[in-house]
Design a protein around this motif. Structure first.
Motif, PDB file in Angstrom:
ATOM      1  N   VAL A   1     -10.999  -5.858 -14.254  1.00 40.40           N
ATOM      2  CA  VAL A   1     -10.395  -5.669 -12.853  1.00 40.40           C
ATOM      3  C   VAL A   1      -9.129  -6.717 -12.457  1.00 40.40           C
ATOM      4  O   VAL A   1      -9.640  -8.071 -13.259  1.00 40.40           O
ATOM      5  CB  VAL A   1     -11.777  -5.751 -12.358  1.00 40.40           C
ATOM      6  N   LEU A   2      -8.553  -6.812 -12.852  1.00 41.09           N
ATOM      7  CA  LEU A   2      -7.139  -7.322 -12.180  1.00 41.09           C
ATOM      8  C   LEU A   2      -7.273  -7.555 -10.359  1.00 41.09           C
ATOM      9  O   LEU A   2      -7.427  -6.747  -9.890  1.00 41.09           O
ATOM     10  CB  LEU A   2      -6.222  -6.659 -12.413  1.00 41.09           C
ATOM     11  N   TRP A   3      -7.698  -8.714 -10.231  1.00 43.16           N
ATOM     12  CA  TRP A   3      -8.496  -9.255  -8.730  1.00 43.16           C
ATOM     13  C   TRP A   3      -7.233  -9.425  -8.072  1.00 43.16           C
ATOM     14  O   TRP A   3      -6.534 -10.305  -8.502  1.00 43.16           O
ATOM     15  CB  TRP A   3      -9.795  -9.781  -8.701  1.00 43.16           C
ATOM     16  N   THR A   4      -7.069  -9.244  -7.092  1.00 43.04           N
ATOM     17  CA  THR A   4      -5.942 -10.260  -6.317  1.00 43.04           C
ATOM     18  C   THR A   4      -6.681  -9.723  -4.376  1.00 43.04           C
ATOM     19  O   THR A   4      -7.650  -8.917  -3.569  1.00 43.04           O
ATOM     20  CB  THR A   4      -4.904  -8.328  -5.502  1.00 43.04           C
ATOM     21  N   VAL A   5      -6.795 -11.420  -4.449  1.00 41.44           N
ATOM     22  CA  VAL A   5      -7.477 -11.504  -3.268  1.00 41.44           C
ATOM     23  C   VAL A   5      -7.123 -11.966  -1.924  1.00 41.44           C
ATOM     24  O   VAL A   5      -6.574 -13.252  -2.189  1.00 41.44           O
ATOM     25  CB  VAL A   5      -9.380 -12.570  -3.259  1.00 41.44           C
ATOM     26  N   PHE A   6      -6.576 -11.769  -0.679  1.00 40.57           N
ATOM     27  CA  PHE A   6      -5.862 -12.039   0.015  1.00 40.57           C
ATOM     28  C   PHE A   6      -6.490 -13.402   0.610  1.00 40.57           C
ATOM     29  O   PHE A   6      -7.045 -13.531   0.775  1.00 40.57           O
ATOM     30  CB  PHE A   6      -5.918 -11.256   1.249  1.00 40.57           C
ATOM     31  N   GLN A   7      -5.539 -14.133   0.635  1.00 38.30           N
ATOM     32  CA  GLN A   7      -5.193 -15.236   1.351  1.00 38.30           C
ATOM     33  C   GLN A   7      -6.189 -15.558   2.778  1.00 38.30           C
ATOM     34  O   GLN A   7      -7.312 -16.267   3.371  1.00 38.30           O
ATOM     35  CB  GLN A   7      -4.533 -17.049   1.475  1.00 38.30           C
ATOM     36  N   GLU A   8      -5.371 -14.691   3.684  1.00 37.17           N
ATOM     37  CA  GLU A   8      -5.796 -14.031   4.877  1.00 37.17           C
ATOM     38  C   GLU A   8      -6.890 -13.733   5.178  1.00 37.17           C
ATOM     39  O   GLU A   8      -7.564 -12.467   4.954  1.00 37.17           O
ATOM     40  CB  GLU A   8      -4.715 -13.741   6.087  1.00 37.17           C
ATOM     41  N   THR A   9      -7.782 -13.989   6.038  1.00 41.69           N
ATOM     42  CA  THR A   9      -8.854 -13.515   6.502  1.00 41.69           C
ATOM     43  C   THR A   9      -8.448 -12.279   8.057  1.00 41.69           C
ATOM     44  O   THR A   9      -8.026 -12.695   8.244  1.00 41.69           O
ATOM     45  CB  THR A   9     -10.636 -14.521   6.871  1.00 41.69           C
ATOM     46  N   VAL A  10      -9.405 -11.338   7.860  1.00 39.88           N
ATOM     47  CA  VAL A  10      -9.972 -10.365   8.966  1.00 39.88           C
ATOM     48  C   VAL A  10     -10.947 -10.979   9.669  1.00 39.88           C
ATOM     49  O   VAL A  10     -11.658 -10.764   9.130  1.00 39.88           O
ATOM     50  CB  VAL A  10      -9.469  -8.786   8.654  1.00 39.88           C
ATOM     51  N   MET A  11     -10.701  -9.730  11.104  1.00 38.68           N
ATOM     52  CA  MET A  11     -11.654 -10.528  12.119  1.00 38.68           C
ATOM     53  C   MET A  11     -12.266  -9.529  12.538  1.00 38.68           C
ATOM     54  O   MET A  11     -11.924  -8.144  13.420  1.00 38.68           O
ATOM     55  CB  MET A  11     -11.198 -11.340  12.977  1.00 38.68           C
TER      56      MET A  11
ATOM     57  N   PRO B   1       0.969  -0.958   0.181  1.00 41.32           N
ATOM     58  CA  PRO B   1       0.176   0.069  -0.278  1.00 41.32           C
ATOM     59  C   PRO B   1       0.673   1.355  -0.040  1.00 41.32           C
ATOM     60  O   PRO B   1       1.897   1.471   0.692  1.00 41.32           O
ATOM     61  CB  PRO B   1      -1.408  -0.044   1.418  1.00 41.32           C
ATOM     62  N   LEU B   2       0.311   1.853  -1.217  1.00 36.89           N
ATOM     63  CA  LEU B   2       1.256   3.627  -0.540  1.00 36.89           C
ATOM     64  C   LEU B   2       0.204   4.418  -0.663  1.00 36.89           C
ATOM     65  O   LEU B   2      -0.485   5.150  -0.582  1.00 36.89           O
ATOM     66  CB  LEU B   2       1.669   3.732  -2.482  1.00 36.89           C
TER      67      LEU B   2
ATOM     68  N   LEU C   1      -6.460  -3.973   6.163  1.00 40.96           N
ATOM     69  CA  LEU C   1      -6.208  -5.277   5.728  1.00 40.96           C
ATOM     70  C   LEU C   1      -5.749  -5.778   5.837  1.00 40.96           C
ATOM     71  O   LEU C   1      -5.612  -6.197   7.673  1.00 40.96           O
ATOM     72  CB  LEU C   1      -4.586  -4.564   4.610  1.00 40.96           C
ATOM     73  N   PRO C   2      -5.371  -7.446   5.927  1.00 43.52           N
ATOM     74  CA  PRO C   2      -4.402  -8.619   6.167  1.00 43.52           C
ATOM     75  C   PRO C   2      -3.393  -7.738   6.721  1.00 43.52           C
ATOM     76  O   PRO C   2      -2.736  -7.438   6.208  1.00 43.52           O
ATOM     77  CB  PRO C   2      -4.989  -9.717   5.981  1.00 43.52           C
ATOM     78  N   LYS C   3      -3.180  -9.098   7.825  1.00 43.62           N
ATOM     79  CA  LYS C   3      -1.405  -7.961   8.255  1.00 43.62           C
ATOM     80  C   LYS C   3      -0.452  -9.420   7.185  1.00 43.62           C
ATOM     81  O   LYS C   3       0.668  -8.709   6.561  1.00 43.62           O
ATOM     82  CB  LYS C   3      -0.918  -9.210   9.542  1.00 43.62           C
ATOM     83  N   ASP C   4      -0.455 -10.753   6.376  1.00 40.58           N
ATOM     84  CA  ASP C   4       0.190 -11.023   5.205  1.00 40.58           C
ATOM     85  C   ASP C   4      -0.357 -10.025   4.582  1.00 40.58           C
ATOM     86  O   ASP C   4      -1.530 -10.414   3.319  1.00 40.58           O
ATOM     87  CB  ASP C   4      -0.027 -12.811   5.475  1.00 40.58           C
ATOM     88  N   LEU C   5       0.222  -9.674   3.471  1.00 40.10           N
ATOM     89  CA  LEU C   5       0.197  -8.959   2.027  1.00 40.10           C
ATOM     90  C   LEU C   5       0.710  -9.867   1.237  1.00 40.10           C
ATOM     91  O   LEU C   5       0.258  -9.188   0.207  1.00 40.10           O
ATOM     92  CB  LEU C   5       0.356  -7.626   2.199  1.00 40.10           C
ATOM     93  N   GLY C   6       1.767 -10.745   1.103  1.00 43.85           N
ATOM     94  CA  GLY C   6       2.144 -11.604   0.507  1.00 43.85           C
ATOM     95  C   GLY C   6       1.887 -13.196   0.410  1.00 43.85           C
ATOM     96  O   GLY C   6       2.120 -13.306  -0.841  1.00 43.85           O
TER      97      GLY C   6
END
Length: 383
Positions: free
Chosen positions: A231-241, A71-72, A208-213
């Motif tokens: 759209v170029l989609w980026t869906v993170f594997q780690e969820t947030v609570m 993120p920037l 965002l989740p902690k792991d962005l990799g």
């Protein structure tokens, strides 16, 4: 030459106006202009590269060259407040264009963020994307446009390489999420469609989740009409609570109807059903064998392990207590030896090593008295 440029400019304006009118057509998630009717009003909604999708992790392709998302300017919110807006379909926060994201094929600038969710009666249903057939309670989308190739969102959204969206799956638990509290705490001020409120600016990175990799990436579309496949989609594997209370507010406070409408319509189940993957490839930035558990799964594993350890300790304690309270002779009665009479050392020393039996002579009823004068031949020795 100037006339030609002016004509091209006017054509672009007319094209954009036409697309705006298409986008302004009324639509809903259910009912007579619901998802099943989108195709008739918005032809792109019937395309082959539609979103959202179910991400089958066993069918993804590992791509080691995918860098972590960076993120920037997400945390450089300054003193300008954000605007929280109920547009009748979701809650939305426009973002300043100086915010962006790196780790994509192009330079991308932020446009807005919004949420999708279910209803209080549903169980973990509200996310648009699913992973291995499993949905989450809600989903966050942060929308960016390709500012390297296009001058604004209106032009970029109709181009194949125009948009980039970050998708974050949201689950519910016990603890309050302070990042999402910056949004959810103000929902009561925008209950009806068309209402907006200024809220204090906050760190978007906290959403965002902690792991962005670790993420999945694929080419898809907008999940709402006009469903442009840009759209170029980026869906993170780690969820947030977020907490159960926060989720309940998100699902129950808002209405898709305006204040002027006599009948209130709850703003719920604002997610599109998953679309066919067709021939698209879903890339993964991580190997399939390196599984990361969600917070809920980790909690379940920890609780289960503790219960197993406690149960095992109780069983061992019961066994040890049983052994201590029972003598070895009671456990093995069949091998207990018969009691032996005590004898003195003197008696043991006088006891003959053989049993001697004297046999009576024929015709006599009484045994013959022992006489030292008898010969050894008159005795029978039985050993």
């Amino acid at each position: 030459m100037d006339y030609f440029l002016m004509s091209v400019f006017l054509l672009l304006l007319l094209w954009q106006c036409a697309s705006c009118k298409v986008a302004e057509k009324p639509w809903t998630y259910s009912g007579h202009v619901g998802q099943s009717e989108w195709l008739e009003l918005f032809p792109d909604c019937g395309g082959s590269d539609q979103s959202p999708i179910d991400i089958d992790s066993t069918q993804t392709k590992y791509e080691p060259k995918l860098p972590p998302v960076r993120p920037l300017g997400y945390n450089q919110h300054g003193h300008e407040p954000f605007t929280l807006f109920n547009n009748g379909h979701t809650v939305e926060i426009p973002l300043p264009s100086w915010m962006g994201v790196a780790g994509l094929p192009w330079q991308c600038s932020a446009v807005q963020l919004h949420l999708h969710w279910g209803n209080p009666m549903g169980v973990a249903t509200g996310s648009e994307h699913t992973i291995n057939g499993r949905s989450a309670a809600a989903e966050l989308h942060i929308v960016h446009y390709n500012s390297e190739l296009y001058v604004n969102m209106s032009m970029a959204k109709m181009q194949r390489d125009g948009l980039a969206v970050l998708g974050v799956l949201i689950e519910s638990g016990e603890e309050t999420n302070q990042g999402y509290a910056n949004i959810i705490n103000y929902l009561g001020r925008i209950k009806h469609a068309g209402q907006k409120v200024a809220i204090p600016a906050f760190d978007i990175r906290a959403l965002l989740p902690k792991d962005l990799g670790r993420y999945f990436r694929y080419n898809g579309s907008l999940t709402t009409p006009p469903c442009y496949q840009s759209v170029l989609w980026t869906v993170f594997q780690e969820t947030v609570m977020i907490s159960e209370t926060q989720l309940m507010k998100l699902e129950t406070v808002l209405y898709s109807s305006t204040t002027e409408e006599s009948e209130r319509t709850a703003l719920q189940d604002n997610y599109r059903t998953t679309q066919p993957l067709n021939q698209r490839t879903v890339l993964a930035s991580f190997r399939k064998d390196s599984k990361v558990f969600s917070a809920g799964e980790i909690s379940a594993i920890v609780v289960g392990s503790l219960c197993g350890c406690v149960g095992l300790a109780l069983i061992i304690r019961f066994i040890v207590k049983t052994i201590r309270s029972t003598s070895s002779w009671d456990v093995l009665p069949s091998v207990r030896p018969a009691p032996q009479p005590r004898t003195t050392d003197k008696e043991n020393s006088q006891k003959p090593e053989t049993d001697v039996k004297m046999t009576a002579e024929p015709g006599r009823n009484e045994p013959a008295p022992q006489d030292p004068g008898f010969s050894n031949a008159e005795f029978q020795i039985s050993v």
